[in-house]
Enzyme design. Sequence first.
Site: not given
Lengths: 477, 484
Positions: A64, A139, A163
């Site tokens: 990420k 997210s 997330s």
Amino acid sequence: MAGEPLGMLSACATGEAIGSGELDGAECLAFWAERAGDETLNAYLWTGPDDGGQRIAGAPVAVKDIFCTEGLPTTAGSRILDGYAPPFDATAVTRLRAAGLPVLGKTNMDEFAMGSSNENSAYGPVLNPWDRTRVPGGSSGGSAAAVAAGAAPWALGTDTGGSIRQPAALCGIVGLKPTYGAVSRFGMIAFASSLDQCGTFGHSVADAAELLSVVEGLDPRDSTSTGIPGGLSRPTASDLEGITVGVPRNFLEVGVEQGVADRFAEALKTVERLGGTIRDIELPHAELGISAYYVIAPAEASTNLSRYDGVRYGLRVPADDLVEMYERTRGEGFGPEVKRRIMLGTYALSSGYYDQYYGTAQKVRTLIVRDFEAAFSEVDLIATPTTPGVAFELGAKTSDPWSMYLNDLFTVPMSLAGIPAISIPAGLAAPPEGGPQLPVGLQLAAPAFAEQALIESAHALEAAIGFDERPEGGGDS
Amino acid sequence: MTEGLPDDLEAVIGLEIHVQLSTETKMFCGCSLSFGDPPNTHTCPVCLAHPGVLPVPNRRAIEYAIQIALALGCEVAPRSIFHRKNYFYPDNPKAYQISQYDVPLASAGELANVRIHRAHLEEDAAKMVHIGESGRIQGSSGSLVDFNRAGTPLVEIVTEPDIRSASEAREWGQLLRETVRQLGVSDVNMEEGSLRCDANVSIRPRGSSELGTKTELKNMNSFRFLEKGITAELDRQAGLVASGERVVQETLHFDPGTGALHPLRSKEEAHDYRYLPEPDLVPLAPDSAMLEEARKSLPELPEAKAKRYRDELGIPEAPAELLSVRAELAGFLEAMLAAEPDLEPRVAANWLTGEFAAELRRKGDPDLSEVPVEAAALASLASMAQAKKISHGTAKDLLTRMVDDGIDPVAVVTEEDLGQLSDSSELEAIVEKVVEENPGPAEEVQAGNEKAIGALVGAVMKETGGRADGGEVNRILRQALGLG
Ligand SMILES: [Zn+2]
């Protein structure tokens, strides 16, 4: 593994094959680099790979874009960090490299991890591989979509209020959020420091757990890190004999889609079929979790994001004086959701309102911690659907923040309590308005540092549920 | 008494002192501390506030802060909390300073009758240079930031408003500085900014227990300027009150050059710091071993030392105070007393802070280590004088030679036969001779002008080469002249 296509090989098996010499590490990396480079979901913001000339001991990892990677672009999905390349690696990335796991690419995300749909990325939304008109969740949407679409064998994400678990559920893969403190937060760009935790994505519980075992551990550079005492070993359980699973029925009454409720009910039957016991429990304050979360997280975020001021790195919009430079830089650098939360958080911390908002939210957080403690005195695990619904259409909730926030209703309480939780696929269901069959996630939560117990049960359930669907175009196509 | 204030008004002053700790590294990162190095050469991602970095507290800084807390008689909190103090400014890279707020490391102390409200740990800001004439950010064409100082450990000490005059503020500040200096935890150099002092100043009707509206004087870079600044501010406040105006709460900057007080722009101080418990740090909980260690490492501090010198050693007030704040001299005193057990502390202290200090001043106040006088040698000298083996004049001459040439006073007294004339028959003979040779003054004295005896004493001293005791000479002279 002989004869099995590389793309269908589990990440764990890939590592073993490289270890035994059956598979060439560089070849494996090249295969995945091509997959990552070819993906069309906007799951990656940058693809390398970055092998750094190091030894390759296992499957490469999609990371990420919230993790700092030395010399590689790191934006946290924000314009304000456009062009920023940190001078250091996050500890989690250092641990990947030390284990011989190359960084495959940096994955798209909601800006500063604020969002549940990945529509808040400054670099465009990520599409759900099951239906490209729908969101992958957020997210960590890029990481989840990349793994689901076969563009990464496994991935690192972060979970602040759901997330990891929410996008894992919406993309039909496994997402594992460990206990707060299990993985160092050093070099992980802060959203809400008391909630942020690094976790993992994989196609299986074993893969997610294996990747977690690489990155977890105490880190002197993070005063709040602890590691997982005793570490993690590969799960082997095949039943749930002697395991009691608590279900907070009252909490689950609101707004769960029928398809999700059906898959959840079936999963509970599977628990019983495996020898486990289902017990109704109460989490009296869990429904207040979202409200507390949307005070605490923005409050912390408002101060964490103050450093993006145009003075030292990242975007600077020139102006005639200092205050105007701040205003223009931050005005142009941050997207609307980030600004909304900075304003919420600034308000919540301002003089005269602190006790009313932040103080009250912290009290609620304490009550939720106690709810879980009380529940875990009676049960080993707690089960909920990961999300109230399946993946929704792009744009469906962008104009209504509250309905977007409710996506995290079932995942936020575990974040507030800092306890480990996992989302595993529970099957497919159509959205209420009709449409394609989409993944449904089952969330299991455990007491702090009971990761091993959590993954054992999740592993047994995963095998019994037998979810082996992959989105069209994903997998080894 | 308060300077310049009318008798019906009383000054109420509290001090806020920032002490930079002299640790090897910064408060929350591994960068080394520096003073005067090229800009931005002591920085890292942590003190530059890169994305994702986290603070790690400096153990040594915590130990130093605990030592300060104990030296000020404070209670050390078993569990104190770091907070974020939020404000935007380029010298503040995270846009929050890690400080302490509602639960500080230390509270409820006292030093020399001034109560300590609190003492807490925090980090220093970076240094800014504004390009342009004013040196301020307004109107400058650009600003430069040097992050070398950013993250330097600081202890902020806040007193209660217990100080009642500008001179008391200066004296107390000096005592605090000496106390911290003797702990060895800071350079306490005000010019270099390793000790900075702000003052909260208000006035009130004498006898009132209420607090008046206070103003804050910022960043005085010496205690002399602190005294001047407070004096100027007390005058200003008294003037306002006299003309029927009110004191407005504001922050003032004292210009020592002009003696003027300038208000800082209200925009610069209108902050809502939005304090937040620092989620990146766990509470600061010193264990009992750490506290014990700090307690053991405390030297005897000025306040206690002055008291001991007065009460136990019988040293008069002035030399006791002076020795207590000059650790080097105090060490010298202790060494003198150890070398000469019969030397009276009072005598040793007088020699040390009187004649010896004067000799040092003559030499331009060098370090004691640069002066070729051992404590034992000075003790021998003082002992000989105390026992009247040499005269005071001889002792002073010897001291000058000791400081200049490092002579051994005992050896020189023997070699040069400087011992005091203890044989009174020898002295009597000299007196007789002097009286005979100076009939004029002798007659004057006998006629009643006792002052004229001075000329005869001088002549006797000259004859003995200064080896005679003045009192003894006087006695024998008076006897010889029939005044006995
Ligand atoms: Zn540093």
